[in-house]
Design an enzyme around this catalytic site. Sequence first.
Site, PDB file in Angstrom:
ATOM      1  N   CYS A   1     -96.953  -1.243  55.031  1.00  7.42           N
ATOM      2  CA  CYS A   1     -98.447  -1.142  54.602  1.00  7.42           C
ATOM      3  C   CYS A   1     -98.362  -0.291  53.656  1.00  7.42           C
ATOM      4  O   CYS A   1     -99.421   0.040  53.145  1.00  7.42           O
ATOM      5  CB  CYS A   1     -99.154  -0.639  56.315  1.00  7.42           C
ATOM      6  SG  CYS A   1     -98.579   0.836  56.774  1.00  7.42           S
TER       7      CYS A   1
ATOM      8  N   CYS B   1     -96.096   1.883  58.618  1.00  4.15           N
ATOM      9  CA  CYS B   1     -94.827   1.081  58.061  1.00  4.15           C
ATOM     10  C   CYS B   1     -94.549   0.854  56.833  1.00  4.15           C
ATOM     11  O   CYS B   1     -95.599   1.396  55.945  1.00  4.15           O
ATOM     12  CB  CYS B   1     -94.818  -0.109  58.708  1.00  4.15           C
ATOM     13  SG  CYS B   1     -96.156  -1.288  58.215  1.00  4.15           S
TER      14      CYS B   1
ATOM     15  N   ASP C   1     -72.574  32.372  39.119  1.00  6.58           N
ATOM     16  CA  ASP C   1     -73.049  33.347  38.227  1.00  6.58           C
ATOM     17  C   ASP C   1     -72.467  34.735  39.000  1.00  6.58           C
ATOM     18  O   ASP C   1     -72.191  34.719  40.220  1.00  6.58           O
ATOM     19  CB  ASP C   1     -74.487  33.599  38.218  1.00  6.58           C
ATOM     20  CG  ASP C   1     -75.061  34.678  37.707  1.00  6.58           C
ATOM     21  OD1 ASP C   1     -74.610  35.064  36.162  1.00  6.58           O
ATOM     22  OD2 ASP C   1     -76.001  35.455  38.277  1.00  6.58           O
TER      23      ASP C   1
END
Length: 726
Positions: free
Chosen positions: A31, A28, A410
């Site tokens: 942690c 999670c 370009d």
Amino acid sequence: MTSLAEPSSQTTSRSPVSSRFRVADSCCLECSADLAGALRELPGVADVQVHSTAGVVIVQHDGRARAEAVRRQAARVGVSLVGEEEDASAEQAPWWRQRRFLALALASLFVASGLVLDALTGYETAALVLYFLTIAVNGPLPLRSAWLALREHRLSISTLLVVAVAGAIALGRYEEAALLVVVFSLGGVLEEYVTGRARSSIRSLMALVPPVASRRHADGGLETVPVEDLLPGEIVVVRPGERLPTDGILISGRSGIDQSAISGESMPVEAAPGASVFGGTVNGLGALEIRVEKPYADTVLARIIRQVEEAQAAKGRGQRFADRFGAIYTPAMFMLAVMVASVPPLLGGDLRSWVYRSLVVLVVSCSCGLIMSVPVAVIAAVSRAARDGILIKGGLYLERLAAVRAVAFDKTGTLTFGQPRLIDVVSLDGMNEEELLRLAASIEAASEHPLAGAIVAGASERGLSTEQPESVRALPGIGVEGTLGGRSVFVGRPNGEPPQLARLEAEGKTAVVVREGDQVRGLLAVADELRPEAPAVATELHRLKIEHVLMLTGDNPRVAATIAAHVGIDDWRAGLLPEDKTAALEQLRRQHGPIAMVGDGVNDAPALATADVGIAMGAASSDVALETADVALMADDLNKLPQAIRLARHALANIHQNIALSLLVVAGLVPAALTGQLSLTEGLLLNEGSALLIIANGLRLLRRKEASLRERATRRPAVPSPASLD
Ligand code: ADP
Ligand code: MG
């Protein structure tokens, strides 16, 4: 700009090493902070990055941190890590054998029986025992996490929970203490389950590469080896219908290859010997032999996956706002809780009820939703885009792409195929045309420019052989010069106005001069085919309220004007040297606002880097493009551009929704807590529930469908090549 090129283990002069791990069980976000803190304590570790949403951990160290030590340290904070190559999901035990789930199941059982017992029988002592059992079973994990955070002087969600539970016990609200613990773990488990979906969507990209390959022995036999063991130069064999194991050059066999894994386009691409092919794509009906070109970790697909996993790192404004707010919010609410518990009682309020309210304030004071609101949406959007062959290198670029007001293209290789063909050879001083072409082709043979390719190919089509020049020098954006048989020759951009030039250019052809010394010997006219989708893409960009669709080219104004007119370009700058493109972009940005530059990465890398978003096309086949761009379109297809912009806008809207939603929740919960309208359990339920809602909203982006049908329908018929426009 983030670099893609880093292999998973990198060594430089001071030999810092970067090791990558995957989180085996779901980790999670709570942690992840613990984990980073714990790993930083290891000797020799310089930096730790935890990409929590993707479940990837990168440890930078001086070589001393052994994988084993890293894993052991991670295990101490309850996270199990596996090496990058191992399949994280394989390590994962079924849920009924994971401690957290078992604890949660047991605790839920205890608390439920406690509540029932309490309500039905009034065996209060028995119920009490059950409540304490609940806390004993489910409490240690948050307790340990709170302790770890405390050691690092951080307040974490667990700290808040632990204080709230202790407070509830002190107030004699045992059943609430037990419920809090259970709701908290349930919320954590659900959150992880949902974020796991984002992770498995990234993993599904990884699953596209077969784990093993058939490698050809020197004696001609075949052996099966893990893809990671393949070395450049080795030959692998791919049977019909199989997935290609790695990137390489096709050396024998022909086949239609489904490149959708890389480019998002499922139309098979015909590949003949000499073609570049990519790991993860699907072989058609041919039996192929492929020469491995790079180690597995550097293959296009491996780089895409790494980039998607690390998308959380390039933070956009939304993420920075959420971070900043989150960092202030929790401590501020902690202070508020302290005040609520102390000030009103000092003024004569009821101590117990104000302490209770302050605990509720604590429980809602972690905006888990806010913390998850951005990364989940970013990962979902980026991973969704990757499946369409659009690589967006982080939340920052997702945001910028959504905000773009102008797009500059370009010309060569981007609006056109970049595979020009030699159309006319015009001798201007009586030199034999074949001799003129042979001279030019000999000089151009060393150049990598698309024009050079056309001239060399044109010469060989006409059966002319080239000579080896004594020396050649490339003049980027201008041409090439060299000496051949003692003659000094230049091929490239005309300066001055030789006869016939105006006519050739008005026809949309690019003409280059061949000069010997100062003497113009002739002109070579080359035409590059316009990409058929270019006009429709310009229209689509306008429809997306991008008012300025522009073109930057080193080519001549007349050619530029012809092409601009056919594509529907609003404005163009011609005759630009590569460095002029950078200046032009800066000026255009001042004029129009956030600007994207679309190039093929060949000689426009500086411009790609200057633009707010540098977008490279056909990036699968160009390492430079893949590296320098902020957004890489894997396929050689301009339609991916509006698609990417739409996805980015969609993602940004989602991020905004999520942030707004979590602020709304905060604005609702805090006053409700203060005025005593929420119980502890309700506060926690609402808090966790809204976080889940926000995560689920972010994950909707994973399932986003592109309205490709509509797009196809509005696509105009192919425009003839400029060569045939009169
Ligand atoms: P673009 O901006 O369209 O991508 P470039 O910047 O690559 O074009 O090149 C600009 C111009 O420079 C070309 O139109 C051509 O006139 C000249 N040029 C550059 N390289 C070469 C070459 N190798 N041979 C001939 N002409 C060249
Ligand atoms: Mg170019």
